[in-house]
Design a protein around this motif. Structure first.
Motif, mmCIF file in Angstrom:
data_model
loop_
_atom_site.group_PDB
_atom_site.id
_atom_site.type_symbol
_atom_site.label_atom_id
_atom_site.label_comp_id
_atom_site.label_asym_id
_atom_site.label_seq_id
_atom_site.Cartn_x
_atom_site.Cartn_y
_atom_site.Cartn_z
ATOM 1 N N GLY A 157 0.702 -1.339 0.017
ATOM 2 C CA GLY A 157 -0.096 0.050 0.124
ATOM 3 C C GLY A 157 0.944 1.322 0.059
ATOM 4 N N ALA A 158 1.834 1.330 -0.957
ATOM 5 C CA ALA A 158 2.718 2.269 -0.915
ATOM 6 C C ALA A 158 1.941 3.743 -1.484
ATOM 7 C CB ALA A 158 3.804 2.220 -1.677
ATOM 8 N N SER A 159 2.337 4.853 -1.070
ATOM 9 C CA SER A 159 1.790 6.049 -1.278
ATOM 10 C C SER A 159 2.814 7.034 -1.354
ATOM 11 C CB SER A 159 0.571 6.545 -0.563
ATOM 12 O OG SER A 159 0.706 6.648 0.781
ATOM 13 N N ALA A 160 2.534 8.473 -1.760
ATOM 14 C CA ALA A 160 3.500 9.522 -1.582
ATOM 15 C C ALA A 160 3.759 9.810 0.105
ATOM 16 C CB ALA A 160 2.994 10.835 -2.129
ATOM 17 N N GLY A 161 2.755 9.751 0.883
ATOM 18 C CA GLY A 161 2.830 10.003 2.140
ATOM 19 C C GLY A 161 3.641 8.696 2.957
ATOM 20 N N SER A 162 3.390 7.411 2.324
ATOM 21 C CA SER A 162 3.953 6.456 2.981
ATOM 22 C C SER A 162 4.886 5.523 1.926
ATOM 23 C CB SER A 162 2.965 5.723 3.573
ATOM 24 O OG SER A 162 3.536 4.470 4.418
ATOM 25 N N PRO A 163 5.943 5.938 1.470
ATOM 26 C CA PRO A 163 6.685 5.087 0.615
ATOM 27 C C PRO A 163 7.091 3.919 1.143
ATOM 28 C CG PRO A 163 8.154 7.317 1.265
ATOM 29 C CD PRO A 163 6.603 7.166 1.857
ATOM 30 N N VAL A 164 7.641 2.884 0.086
ATOM 31 C CA VAL A 164 7.989 1.770 0.662
ATOM 32 C C VAL A 164 9.348 1.205 -0.251
ATOM 33 C CG1 VAL A 164 7.504 -0.824 0.446
ATOM 34 C CG2 VAL A 164 5.756 0.806 1.140
ATOM 35 N N VAL A 165 10.316 0.666 0.553
ATOM 36 C CA VAL A 165 11.410 0.054 -0.178
ATOM 37 C C VAL A 165 11.498 -1.560 0.169
ATOM 38 C CG1 VAL A 165 13.814 -0.006 -0.311
ATOM 39 C CG2 VAL A 165 12.802 2.037 -0.016
ATOM 40 N N VAL A 166 11.293 -2.345 -0.814
ATOM 41 C CA VAL A 166 11.165 -3.683 -0.611
ATOM 42 C C VAL A 166 12.605 -4.292 -0.845
ATOM 43 C CG1 VAL A 166 10.520 -5.889 -1.482
ATOM 44 C CG2 VAL A 166 8.817 -3.923 -1.677
ATOM 45 N N ILE A 167 13.466 -4.705 0.012
ATOM 46 C CA ILE A 167 14.801 -5.332 -0.235
ATOM 47 C C ILE A 167 14.646 -6.614 -0.307
ATOM 48 C CG2 ILE A 167 16.857 -5.784 0.533
ATOM 49 C CD1 ILE A 167 16.758 -2.829 1.935
ATOM 50 N N ARG A 168 15.087 -7.313 -1.463
ATOM 51 C CA ARG A 168 15.074 -8.955 -1.681
ATOM 52 C C ARG A 168 16.594 -9.276 -1.521
ATOM 53 N NH1 ARG A 168 12.814 -11.145 -6.560
ATOM 54 N NH2 ARG A 168 11.795 -12.427 -5.231
ATOM 55 N N ASP A 169 16.681 -10.036 -0.456
ATOM 56 C CA ASP A 169 17.814 -10.741 0.071
ATOM 57 C C ASP A 169 17.502 -12.347 -0.412
ATOM 58 O OD1 ASP A 169 20.267 -11.673 0.822
ATOM 59 O OD2 ASP A 169 19.663 -11.324 2.964
ATOM 60 N N CYS A 170 17.605 -12.575 -1.523
ATOM 61 C CA CYS A 170 16.947 -13.943 -1.802
ATOM 62 C C CYS A 170 17.790 -15.073 -2.454
ATOM 63 C CB CYS A 170 15.557 -14.015 -2.612
ATOM 64 S SG CYS A 170 14.299 -12.980 -1.962
ATOM 65 N N GLY A 171 19.096 -14.662 -2.358
ATOM 66 C CA GLY A 171 20.276 -15.697 -2.722
ATOM 67 C C GLY A 171 20.754 -15.186 -4.213
ATOM 68 N N MET A 172 21.298 -16.215 -4.789
ATOM 69 C CA MET A 172 21.990 -16.089 -6.068
ATOM 70 C C MET A 172 20.831 -16.262 -7.126
ATOM 71 S SD MET A 172 25.374 -16.147 -6.015
ATOM 72 C CE MET A 172 25.980 -16.519 -7.640
ATOM 73 N N ARG A 173 19.888 -16.723 -6.981
ATOM 74 C CA ARG A 173 18.766 -16.985 -8.039
ATOM 75 C C ARG A 173 17.269 -16.615 -7.441
ATOM 76 N NH1 ARG A 173 19.769 -20.401 -12.368
ATOM 77 N NH2 ARG A 173 21.936 -21.293 -12.414
ATOM 78 N N PRO A 174 17.112 -15.319 -7.154
ATOM 79 C CA PRO A 174 15.964 -14.875 -6.483
ATOM 80 C C PRO A 174 14.682 -15.093 -7.347
ATOM 81 C CG PRO A 174 16.985 -12.825 -7.469
ATOM 82 C CD PRO A 174 18.160 -14.195 -7.412
ATOM 83 N N PRO A 175 14.004 -15.807 -6.998
ATOM 84 C CA PRO A 175 12.599 -15.822 -7.766
ATOM 85 C C PRO A 175 11.799 -14.626 -8.117
ATOM 86 C CG PRO A 175 11.848 -16.339 -5.499
ATOM 87 C CD PRO A 175 13.403 -16.255 -5.493
ATOM 88 N N ARG A 176 11.107 -14.371 -9.193
ATOM 89 C CA ARG A 176 10.176 -13.550 -9.408
ATOM 90 C C ARG A 176 9.494 -12.884 -8.311
ATOM 91 N NH1 ARG A 176 10.612 -11.919 -14.613
ATOM 92 N NH2 ARG A 176 11.461 -13.672 -16.114
ATOM 93 N N GLY A 177 9.451 -11.742 -7.978
ATOM 94 C CA GLY A 177 8.775 -11.276 -6.617
ATOM 95 C C GLY A 177 7.211 -11.001 -6.649
ATOM 96 N N ARG A 178 6.563 -11.285 -5.808
ATOM 97 C CA ARG A 178 4.998 -11.246 -5.867
ATOM 98 C C ARG A 178 4.806 -9.782 -5.683
ATOM 99 N NH1 ARG A 178 2.080 -14.315 -1.125
ATOM 100 N NH2 ARG A 178 0.322 -13.309 -2.098
ATOM 101 N N VAL A 179 5.463 -8.991 -5.051
ATOM 102 C CA VAL A 179 5.557 -7.695 -4.870
ATOM 103 C C VAL A 179 6.688 -7.003 -5.783
ATOM 104 C CG1 VAL A 179 5.818 -5.265 -3.345
ATOM 105 C CG2 VAL A 179 4.606 -7.892 -2.552
ATOM 106 N N VAL A 180 6.101 -6.162 -6.694
ATOM 107 C CA VAL A 180 7.109 -5.484 -7.933
ATOM 108 C C VAL A 180 7.076 -3.931 -7.490
ATOM 109 C CG1 VAL A 180 6.777 -7.488 -9.314
ATOM 110 C CG2 VAL A 180 5.344 -5.432 -9.428
ATOM 111 N N SER A 181 8.163 -3.498 -8.382
ATOM 112 C CA SER A 181 8.220 -1.945 -8.191
ATOM 113 C C SER A 181 6.977 -1.074 -8.877
ATOM 114 C CB SER A 181 9.589 -1.341 -8.926
ATOM 115 O OG SER A 181 9.460 -1.735 -10.266
ATOM 116 N N ALA A 182 6.530 -0.255 -8.069
ATOM 117 C CA ALA A 182 5.397 0.691 -8.506
ATOM 118 C C ALA A 182 5.747 2.118 -7.965
ATOM 119 C CB ALA A 182 4.114 0.156 -7.857
ATOM 120 N N PRO A 183 4.731 2.838 -8.448
ATOM 121 C CA PRO A 183 4.806 4.309 -7.900
ATOM 122 C C PRO A 183 5.150 4.237 -6.235
ATOM 123 C CG PRO A 183 3.237 4.401 -9.503
ATOM 124 C CD PRO A 183 3.466 2.823 -9.169
ATOM 125 N N TRP A 184 6.108 5.066 -5.670
ATOM 126 C CA TRP A 184 6.274 5.158 -4.504
ATOM 127 C C TRP A 184 6.932 3.764 -3.767
ATOM 128 C CZ3 TRP A 184 7.865 9.966 -3.655
ATOM 129 C CH2 TRP A 184 6.736 11.011 -4.500
#
Length: 273
Positions: A157-184
């Motif tokens: 639920g990212a927004s301009a007033g509540s931005p989000v940073v998702v850090i994926r520390d999933c090893g050498m072969r990270p699977p495709r993430g369910r949460v992807v980049s989006a505005p904010w």
């Protein structure tokens, strides 16, 4: 260019000796306090009459002296070769993907500094034990850094007033993430080394960070990122804490040094974990 320090008012203040000045002064200052103001009309919305001062002016050839330096907006990730602050604007109104080929220490410093800018940080990791102390210490008891198993990051639920940073520390072969980049909502993917999925991630990333790698990996990264030879050859000799940050149009070597609080929590800068 001029500026008047006086409050908005109507008419022109009387000068000593001007016709009518003495009468008005006497009506304000004589008799009991407030006795001379019974018939005055209130100045709605303008307050008291302030002091009158000369106007301030600056010659045209001196206008540049009034300029204020304005730096980039974001978090300070270190210093460049000239010891100037290097700033990473990670909270953006557009999707923003970052790939870091480097160590856990640098990723955790990024997480702490992103949280310090007001962002919520969601860490997707298969080694939660390496992040637990950081998540508990960050935010002074506020849940600003949350930990999630791989593939289990809920919508943020990212927004301009509540931005989000998702850090994926999933090893050498990270699977495709369910949460992807989006505005904010930016996504930072940590790779310990150059893996088979790295070329795809590097090509789609808006920003790429590379720490010390082997000479063979450096040459491959140089081809993918179109780096000059002297820059990609330097990648195999970088000191701990040094990162080459690359965009499609710019490159910069940055030294990240931990603050006292960061060093007390994470230890000194290191490439290997």
């Amino acid at each position: 260019m001029s500026h008047s320090a006086s409050s908005p008012s109507f008419g022109t203040p009387s000068r000593p000796g001007a016709p009518g000045a003495s009468g008005r002064a006497a009506s304000r200052g004589s008799g009991p306090r407030g006795a001379g103001s019974r018939g005055a009309k209130p100045r709605f919305g303008f307050g008291l009459v302030g002091p009158r001062r000369d106007r301030h002016s600056v010659p045209v050839d001196q206008l540049e002296a009034l300029a204020l330096p304005v730096g980039d907006d974001g978090m300070v990730i270190g210093v460049d070769a000239e010891s100037r602050p290097a700033v990473l604007g990670i909270n953006r109104p557009v999707p923003y993907d970052v790939t870091l080929i480097g160590g856990l220490w640098t990723a955790q410093v990024l997480a702490l500094r992103a949280a310090a800018t007001g962002a919520r940080v969601a860490v997707e990791t298969g080694r939660a034990q390496a992040w637990t102390a950081l998540a508990q210490a960050a935010g002074g008891g506020q849940p600003c850094i949350s930990l999630h198993d791989v593939g289990r990051v809920p919508p943020q639920g990212a927004s301009a007033g509540s931005p989000v940073v998702v850090i994926r520390d999933c090893g050498m072969r990270p699977p495709r993430g369910r949460v992807v980049s989006a505005p904010w909502q930016s996504v930072v993917t940590l790779l310990p080394y150059l893996s088979p999925v790295a070329p795809r991630l590097l090509e789609k990333s808006s920003l790429v960070g590379v720490q010390r790698v082997s000479p063979d990996e450096a040459a491959q990264i140089g081809r993918i990122m179109s780096l000059p030879r002297h820059e990609y050859e330097a990648l195999s000799t970088l000191a701990d804490g040094v990162t080459l940050w690359c965009t499609p149009s710019d490159r910069q070597f940055v030294m990240t040094q931990g603050t006292d609080a960061e060093t007390g929590l994470l230890g000194g800068a290191r490439r290997m974990d």
